[in-house]
Design a protein around this motif. Structure first.
Motif, mmCIF file in Angstrom:
data_model
loop_
_atom_site.group_PDB
_atom_site.id
_atom_site.type_symbol
_atom_site.label_atom_id
_atom_site.label_comp_id
_atom_site.label_asym_id
_atom_site.label_seq_id
_atom_site.Cartn_x
_atom_site.Cartn_y
_atom_site.Cartn_z
ATOM 1 N N LEU A 47 -16.442 107.540 -6.339
ATOM 2 C CA LEU A 47 -15.542 106.430 -6.056
ATOM 3 C C LEU A 47 -14.101 106.902 -6.198
ATOM 4 O O LEU A 47 -13.799 107.772 -7.024
ATOM 5 C CB LEU A 47 -15.800 105.268 -7.018
ATOM 6 N N ARG A 48 -13.205 106.317 -5.387
ATOM 7 C CA ARG A 48 -11.780 106.627 -5.499
ATOM 8 C C ARG A 48 -11.167 105.732 -6.581
ATOM 9 O O ARG A 48 -11.419 104.518 -6.622
ATOM 10 C CB ARG A 48 -11.078 106.405 -4.163
ATOM 11 N N ALA A 49 -10.369 106.333 -7.446
ATOM 12 C CA ALA A 49 -9.780 105.583 -8.558
ATOM 13 C C ALA A 49 -8.985 104.377 -8.074
ATOM 14 O O ALA A 49 -9.026 103.300 -8.691
ATOM 15 C CB ALA A 49 -8.883 106.505 -9.392
ATOM 16 N N ASN A 50 -8.271 104.531 -6.958
ATOM 17 C CA ASN A 50 -7.427 103.440 -6.457
ATOM 18 C C ASN A 50 -8.224 102.275 -5.886
ATOM 19 O O ASN A 50 -7.664 101.212 -5.619
ATOM 20 C CB ASN A 50 -6.480 103.973 -5.386
ATOM 21 N N ASP A 51 -9.534 102.462 -5.692
ATOM 22 C CA ASP A 51 -10.376 101.393 -5.165
ATOM 23 C C ASP A 51 -11.030 100.560 -6.262
ATOM 24 O O ASP A 51 -11.762 99.614 -5.961
ATOM 25 C CB ASP A 51 -11.478 101.978 -4.270
ATOM 26 N N LEU A 52 -10.761 100.900 -7.515
ATOM 27 C CA LEU A 52 -11.385 100.208 -8.638
ATOM 28 C C LEU A 52 -10.358 99.393 -9.412
ATOM 29 O O LEU A 52 -9.163 99.724 -9.407
ATOM 30 C CB LEU A 52 -12.037 101.231 -9.581
ATOM 31 N N PRO A 53 -10.789 98.339 -10.104
ATOM 32 C CA PRO A 53 -9.848 97.558 -10.907
ATOM 33 C C PRO A 53 -9.198 98.416 -11.985
ATOM 34 O O PRO A 53 -9.822 99.325 -12.542
ATOM 35 C CB PRO A 53 -10.740 96.475 -11.535
ATOM 36 N N ALA A 54 -7.951 98.131 -12.298
ATOM 37 C CA ALA A 54 -7.241 98.882 -13.328
ATOM 38 C C ALA A 54 -7.738 98.529 -14.722
ATOM 39 O O ALA A 54 -7.751 99.377 -15.617
ATOM 40 C CB ALA A 54 -5.734 98.613 -13.224
ATOM 41 N N ASP A 55 -8.161 97.301 -14.917
ATOM 42 C CA ASP A 55 -8.670 96.866 -16.215
ATOM 43 C C ASP A 55 -10.013 97.545 -16.490
ATOM 44 O O ASP A 55 -10.953 97.418 -15.688
ATOM 45 C CB ASP A 55 -8.847 95.354 -16.234
ATOM 46 N N PRO A 56 -10.150 98.274 -17.603
ATOM 47 C CA PRO A 56 -11.386 99.024 -17.862
ATOM 48 C C PRO A 56 -12.651 98.166 -17.899
ATOM 49 O O PRO A 56 -13.707 98.588 -17.411
ATOM 50 C CB PRO A 56 -11.119 99.670 -19.232
ATOM 51 N N ALA A 57 -12.573 96.975 -18.463
ATOM 52 C CA ALA A 57 -13.752 96.119 -18.546
ATOM 53 C C ALA A 57 -14.192 95.667 -17.152
ATOM 54 O O ALA A 57 -15.396 95.697 -16.824
ATOM 55 C CB ALA A 57 -13.474 94.905 -19.432
ATOM 56 N N ARG A 58 -13.247 95.250 -16.318
ATOM 57 C CA ARG A 58 -13.592 94.851 -14.950
ATOM 58 C C ARG A 58 -14.090 96.039 -14.143
ATOM 59 O O ARG A 58 -15.026 95.924 -13.353
ATOM 60 C CB ARG A 58 -12.381 94.223 -14.260
ATOM 61 N N ARG A 59 -13.436 97.201 -14.331
ATOM 62 C CA ARG A 59 -13.860 98.412 -13.628
ATOM 63 C C ARG A 59 -15.318 98.733 -13.944
ATOM 64 O O ARG A 59 -16.125 98.993 -13.050
ATOM 65 C CB ARG A 59 -12.978 99.585 -14.040
ATOM 66 N N ASP A 60 -15.679 98.696 -15.234
ATOM 67 C CA ASP A 60 -17.047 99.032 -15.610
ATOM 68 C C ASP A 60 -18.048 98.003 -15.111
ATOM 69 O O ASP A 60 -19.185 98.344 -14.762
ATOM 70 C CB ASP A 60 -17.157 99.185 -17.128
ATOM 71 N N ALA A 61 -17.647 96.740 -15.061
ATOM 72 C CA ALA A 61 -18.539 95.711 -14.516
ATOM 73 C C ALA A 61 -18.832 95.982 -13.047
ATOM 74 O O ALA A 61 -19.973 95.850 -12.581
ATOM 75 C CB ALA A 61 -17.912 94.324 -14.695
ATOM 76 N N VAL A 62 -17.804 96.389 -12.289
ATOM 77 C CA VAL A 62 -17.988 96.729 -10.880
ATOM 78 C C VAL A 62 -18.908 97.944 -10.749
ATOM 79 O O VAL A 62 -19.836 97.966 -9.929
ATOM 80 C CB VAL A 62 -16.624 97.012 -10.210
ATOM 81 N N ILE A 63 -18.676 98.968 -11.560
ATOM 82 C CA ILE A 63 -19.477 100.189 -11.479
ATOM 83 C C ILE A 63 -20.940 99.908 -11.813
ATOM 84 O O ILE A 63 -21.854 100.403 -11.132
ATOM 85 C CB ILE A 63 -18.893 101.268 -12.414
ATOM 86 N N LEU A 64 -21.186 99.117 -12.841
ATOM 87 C CA LEU A 64 -22.567 98.772 -13.189
ATOM 88 C C LEU A 64 -23.255 98.050 -12.035
ATOM 89 O O LEU A 64 -24.431 98.295 -11.742
ATOM 90 C CB LEU A 64 -22.595 97.916 -14.456
#
Length: 387
Positions: A23-40
């Motif tokens: 995944l490209r970093a710029n395509d993910l939420p900046a907030d770590p909790a939201r980012r991890d929820a998307v990744i899961l």
């Protein structure tokens, strides 16, 4: 765009004997909790089948690579590795993955993040998990990373273009020291028994133990080891104590939850004949030592690159458990051949005498070779309710 789902760019890429979601970093939420929820949600975790996502329901295929512009002036890209659990809603960022790392350089070239230079492009990769720098030499043709070649690796069918990885700058990357306890060997006292072990940090921290200390031959298959519940319980008690000494958890019994990825656990023994899980015959003369490695509380079906790098480093530390198991040829040669469940993997390992350093050595070269290729790319769809 679907009204109930987010659309995210992604690629599925094989690196060595592992496979990951890039995944490209710029395509993910900046907030770590939201980012991890998307990744899961991308992986379909937690679910042991990962049926509602892209994860492969195996520790070797439930891997994440987040690639972005470098935050270090002397590097080309940032690479964040995550081991995605399929049993819990958890992503372990406390380590590196060498197999997935072998695909990062080619991915960055193909994505236009690094200018392609023929015939080989050198990519400096900032490993954000440890703050270390990895150098990848990637064969290039017509502006893209080459795929075809005659280099073969045990644990992956076929051949490909050889990617060279130099890990010499990663010693102590996770714990701050090549020898986290300052000693080449420690003795753990667990349930009334003594277990001589070595803790070494290069690429990732590893616990090394003699197979004989666990009542093993050392040539057992991953299935045989995992099938012995009592043995697996002892392994986790030893690994848990090592995790505390490495500063990765607050108590041995919490290691499985707080740090399931690191430290890895390597069961080493002298060279011996055995049959690999693919039916290949490995002879004693084919390897300089034999190892069986556990990570994410599962036995590895081949051998991880960071485990290979760390094993190479440990073999250069006189008095360590790995050094004791190493055959005489491996002590003399530049390249050490490690026998694993799927065959044999080489590692270039060199060190110089350093009397002021713990263990008396400083590692100067840790080189490994891999192949890698992109399998698919496009968009993954994530339910908005998951984010």
């Amino acid at each position: 765009m679907h009204p109930e789902m987010e659309q995210i760019r992604c690629a599925i890429v094989r690196g060595g004997t592992s496979k990951g979601i890039f995944l490209r970093a710029n395509d993910l939420p900046a907030d770590p909790a939201r980012r991890d929820a998307v990744i899961l949600a991308v992986f379909g975790s937690p679910d042991i089948r990962q049926i509602d996502g892209l994860g492969g329901a195996d520790v070797l295929t439930s891997k994440l690579a987040i690639i972005g512009p470098s935050s270090k002036a002397d590097c080309d890209v940032d690479y964040t590795f995550g081991q995605v659990s399929f049993e819990k809603a958890f992503i372990d960022y406390k380590g590196n993955c060498g197999n997935i790392s072998s695909a990062v350089g080619g991915f960055a070239i193909d994505e236009g993040m690094v200018r392609a230079v023929e015939p080989v492009t050198t990519v400096r990769i900032h490993l954000t998990n440890s703050g270390s720098v990895l150098t990848a030499e990637v064969p290039v043709k017509d502006g893209k990373a080459r795929i075809s070649g005659d280099f073969a690796i045990d644990g992956c069918p076929g051949t490909g273009a050889r990617v060279t990885l130099d890990w010499s700058g990663v010693a102590g990357g996770i714990t701050g020291k090549l020898l986290p306890t300052g000693k080449a060997k420690d003795v753990f006292h667990i349930d009334g028994r003594e277990y001589p072990v070595s803790l070494v940090d290069a690429g990732n921290p590893l616990v090394f133990i003699h197979a004989a200390s666990l009542g093993m031959k050392g040539t057992e298959s991953p299935a045989e080891i995992e099938g012995d519940a009592a043995l697996m319980a002892v392994i986790e008690k030893i690994r848990g104590k090592a995790a505390v000494l490495c500063g990765l958890t607050d108590a041995p019994e919490n290691a499985a939850l707080q740090s399931p990825y690191n430290p890895f656990f390597a069961i080493v023994s002298p060279p011996a004949d055995y049959t690999a899980i693919n039916g290949k015959k490995v002879r004693a003369g084919d390897a300089d030592l034999v190892s069986r490695l556990l990570f994410m509380l599962k036995m590895h079906k081949a051998y991880p690159i960071t485990g290979t790098v760390c094993t190479g480093a440990a073999c250069r530390i006189p008095g360590s458990v790995a050094w004791e198991a190493l055959g005489e040829r491996g002590k003399q040669a530049r390249t050490i051949l490690i026998g694993h469940p799927s065959g044999v993997i080489p590692v270039e390992a060199e060190a110089r005498e350093a009397p002021d350093e713990p263990g008396g050595v400083a590692v100067t070269r840790l080189g490994v070779y891999r192949t890698a290729r992109r399998i698919m790319d496009g968009y993954v769809y994530v339910p908005k309710a998951s984010c």
